[in-house]
Design a protein around this motif. Structure first.
Motif, mmCIF file in Angstrom:
data_model
loop_
_atom_site.group_PDB
_atom_site.id
_atom_site.type_symbol
_atom_site.label_atom_id
_atom_site.label_comp_id
_atom_site.label_asym_id
_atom_site.label_seq_id
_atom_site.Cartn_x
_atom_site.Cartn_y
_atom_site.Cartn_z
ATOM 1 N N SER A 189 -0.045 3.946 8.985
ATOM 2 C CA SER A 189 0.016 4.297 7.569
ATOM 3 C C SER A 189 -1.213 5.096 7.137
ATOM 4 C CB SER A 189 0.159 3.040 6.709
ATOM 5 O OG SER A 189 -1.012 2.246 6.767
ATOM 6 N N PRO A 193 0.088 8.874 5.730
ATOM 7 C CA PRO A 193 0.146 8.158 4.449
ATOM 8 C C PRO A 193 1.400 8.448 3.631
ATOM 9 C CG PRO A 193 -1.432 9.973 4.348
ATOM 10 C CD PRO A 193 -1.032 9.834 5.769
ATOM 11 N N TRP A 194 2.064 9.600 3.866
ATOM 12 C CA TRP A 194 3.227 9.943 3.046
ATOM 13 C C TRP A 194 4.545 9.638 3.755
ATOM 14 C CZ3 TRP A 194 0.415 9.898 -0.778
ATOM 15 C CH2 TRP A 194 -0.750 10.657 -0.905
ATOM 16 N N GLU A 196 7.158 7.320 4.252
ATOM 17 C CA GLU A 196 7.537 6.098 3.553
ATOM 18 C C GLU A 196 8.169 5.069 4.481
ATOM 19 O OE1 GLU A 196 9.769 6.733 0.025
ATOM 20 O OE2 GLU A 196 8.206 7.923 -0.930
ATOM 21 N N THR A 199 5.477 2.777 5.542
ATOM 22 C CA THR A 199 5.106 1.860 4.458
ATOM 23 C C THR A 199 6.133 0.752 4.313
ATOM 24 O OG1 THR A 199 3.993 3.650 3.266
ATOM 25 C CG2 THR A 199 4.591 1.699 1.995
ATOM 26 N N TYR A 219 2.516 -1.678 -1.261
ATOM 27 C CA TYR A 219 3.383 -0.792 -2.048
ATOM 28 C C TYR A 219 2.603 -0.179 -3.205
ATOM 29 C CZ TYR A 219 6.887 0.827 -5.334
ATOM 30 O OH TYR A 219 7.604 1.598 -6.208
ATOM 31 N N SER A 221 -0.514 0.359 -3.553
ATOM 32 C CA SER A 221 -1.501 1.331 -3.093
ATOM 33 C C SER A 221 -0.864 2.675 -2.786
ATOM 34 C CB SER A 221 -2.214 0.785 -1.843
ATOM 35 O OG SER A 221 -3.102 1.735 -1.307
ATOM 36 N N VAL A 222 0.271 2.633 -2.084
ATOM 37 C CA VAL A 222 0.963 3.881 -1.752
ATOM 38 C C VAL A 222 1.494 4.555 -3.016
ATOM 39 C CG1 VAL A 222 3.015 4.813 -0.633
ATOM 40 C CG2 VAL A 222 1.518 3.271 0.612
ATOM 41 N N ARG A 223 2.090 3.773 -3.899
ATOM 42 C CA ARG A 223 2.629 4.352 -5.135
ATOM 43 C C ARG A 223 1.531 5.028 -5.934
ATOM 44 N NH1 ARG A 223 2.845 3.381 -10.429
ATOM 45 N NH2 ARG A 223 4.669 4.215 -11.558
ATOM 46 N N ARG A 225 -1.279 6.310 -4.892
ATOM 47 C CA ARG A 225 -1.708 7.548 -4.240
ATOM 48 C C ARG A 225 -0.682 8.650 -4.429
ATOM 49 N NH1 ARG A 225 -3.869 7.000 1.744
ATOM 50 N NH2 ARG A 225 -4.199 9.210 1.290
ATOM 51 N N MET A 226 0.601 8.302 -4.322
ATOM 52 C CA MET A 226 1.644 9.311 -4.488
ATOM 53 C C MET A 226 1.638 9.898 -5.893
ATOM 54 S SD MET A 226 4.891 7.799 -2.321
ATOM 55 C CE MET A 226 5.830 9.321 -2.554
ATOM 56 N N PRO A 234 7.583 6.922 -5.484
ATOM 57 C CA PRO A 234 8.206 6.620 -4.188
ATOM 58 C C PRO A 234 9.719 6.760 -4.259
ATOM 59 C CG PRO A 234 6.575 4.951 -4.758
ATOM 60 C CD PRO A 234 6.761 5.805 -5.980
#
Length: 259
Positions: A189, A193-194, A196, A199, A219, A221-223, A225-226, A234
């Motif tokens: 990840s 990082p992108w 999904e 993730t 989740y 954290s990824v959201r 950043r996106m 996402p």
């Protein structure tokens, strides 16, 4: 004699790896190998070896490199062995090897077998994926100056490698202790990082490992950043998985490969 392109380009003789000296010899060998026993036109080899600035004597220069590569392969084969023929065949050259003598082909064969076994024998599928991934020793064609042909193949192989690794990890989540794959998923990840799907796997592995709060944090954290870096939310699939984790949905214990 076996050939490697899943990492450094080289030859395996008697179980021992031997590199190919000379950047243009390596590039020539790589170009012939990834063409899968089809003739590579001389003009394409010019682009692979010299890019947009071939020498004035490019035809003679290519012939000289072909001669040197033939000699190198025979030297590596040894007095008792036979190197595969490097044949002049219109409109260019072809290295005549058996498909099973190239790690790229073995990798693709093993991943195909793994996917065939997914529904009926997950354990066998996992083993096939492991055998396929064990062939990798670095980035594909990593010590070759990538011309149009080699660059295209290298990019395709990177995607095939990542897909095979993801499918193996899905099986690991289903049939092993989920905590055993969390470290690898966290590493992936960070590198991708992108992506999904990675993730989603990380969230599911954390949840099944009894770490629901960490799955939610992954989740979020990824959201974040996106939204901040890409200006987008996402996918619906990832959002659905997040809601299932929040609600501790029974469906989370079904095989993700069968959903």
């Amino acid at each position: 004699m076996r050939f490697r392109v899943l990492g450094s380009v080289g030859v395996e003789v008697g179980g021992r790896y031997r590199g190919i000296s000379g950047s243009r010899q390596r590039t020539l060998l790589a170009s012939l190998l990834v063409s899968n026993c089809r003739p590579v036109p001389a003009e394409q080899l010019y682009a692979e070896l010299w890019g947009e600035r071939p020498p004035p004597t490019v035809e003679n220069s290519l012939q000289a490199h072909v001669y040197r590569l033939r000699r190198t392969l025979q030297t590596l084969a040894g007095s008792e062995g036979t190197a595969p023929p490097l044949i002049t065949r219109a409109p260019g050259y072809v290295l005549d090897i058996q498909p099973e003598d190239l790690d790229l082909n073995v990798f693709r064969e093993r991943t195909a077998l793994a996917r065939q076994a997914l529904a009926t024998d997950p354990g066998r599928a996992y083993t096939y994926f492991e055998e396929a991934l064990d062939l990798w020793r670095g980035s594909p064609l990593q010590d070759v100056s990538l011309g149009p042909l080699c660059q295209s193949v290298a990019l395709q192989l990177e995607e095939e490698h990542l897909s095979a690794l993801e499918e193996k990890l899905w099986l690991g989540i289903d049939h092993e202790d989920p905590n055993r794959v969390i470290g690898e998923l966290k590493r992936m990840s960070t590198v991708h990082p992108w992506r999904e799907r990675i993730t989603e796997m990380l969230m599911l592995a954390l949840y099944r490992g009894g770490r629901q709060a960490e799955a939610v944090a992954a989740y979020n954290s990824v959201r974040s950043r996106m939204v901040d870096e890409l200006g987008m939310e996402p996918s619906k699939q990832l959002e659905l998985r997040f809601q299932e984790i929040l609600n501790q949905a029974p469906s989370l214990h079904l095989s993700p490969l069968a959903r």
